[in-house]
Design a protein around this motif. Sequence first.
Motif: not given
Length: 352
Positions: A133-143
Amino acid sequence: MSSMGNLQVKVAIPRSEQLSLRNFVFGETEIPTAEKGAIVVRNQYFTVDPGIAQRLIHGGDYLTPLEAGTVVPSFNVGRVTESGSSDFAVGDAVVHYGGWEQYSAIDVAGRTPDIFSLRKIEAEDVPLSHHLGILGNKGFSAFLGIEHLGEVQAGETVIVSAAAGAVGGYAGQWARLLGARVIGLTRTPKKATYIRSELQFDAALNCRAADFEDGLDGVAPDGIDVYFDNVGGPLQSSIMDRMRRGGRFLICGMISEYTAQEPVPGPNLFVTVRRNFRIQGFLATYYKNLFPDFLTRATALVANDALGVREQIVDGLRQAPAALLGLFDGQNVGQCIVEDASDPGTAAGASV
């Protein structure tokens, strides 16, 4: 010697008119063994991504269609149970792109680990599920959308759709860290309360409310600098009418259209000319070079409680299909993750 006991969730019926439990079937195969240059991973955590529905119903777009008999794809976190590679030891925690199955055999020979295929978790100072999540694809997309492509600046007004979901929640928090004023859009009053109280957005609106348009004018009277879109559909028209000159309209996802049988009405794009703002769709796989910097910064922010993490943990791989359907029923808040720590392989071959 291999033994039966690898529970899998496979596609039963692709290209159906609507998503249902009938699209999936359970099966069991032999637990794989590690050949030279390969590893076997016992998967413990699995993502539940709305894009699966698009690949089932419409056959995919930028990703290949899912056919009958295919293991449903997902990002997984697990531990190495057998290794034929000097780069991985038994017990190592890894993130990899695999599927809804308890065990995965991964050929690592001559392969460069990266976010989207295989990555060893070097430090276990946060829960392993965070790496989905936050340290994976989801968080990376947000950043990626907020900082790199959206170039959000302090004092700007940022609106995020599906803000109670994983990517939306992370995107809004990242924008707040940059000093922006953040407004979240969602579909229920309960989620709007969550966005304001737990995610600490400056405002939240129920986009299904009768007074939504008036509410949008009230929270963004001077217009919108950045829109981070996870929904698509008619909502885009409401936002485009309020974009400021030089604004950035970022399309990360369109969950409202993944299972639609007919084309969803869209906005009049000429407003982009009149107000000179940019529309950009993006896919995180094209920006892998930015992931190491993101991971370092996000890990520190999570450790210091500067980024909040909300995970909805679903117990058991057999519950994954129902969890996917829940994403489209408005049930989900935060990152939906399946955890499977059960003994492998039970009731093989039963349909969902």
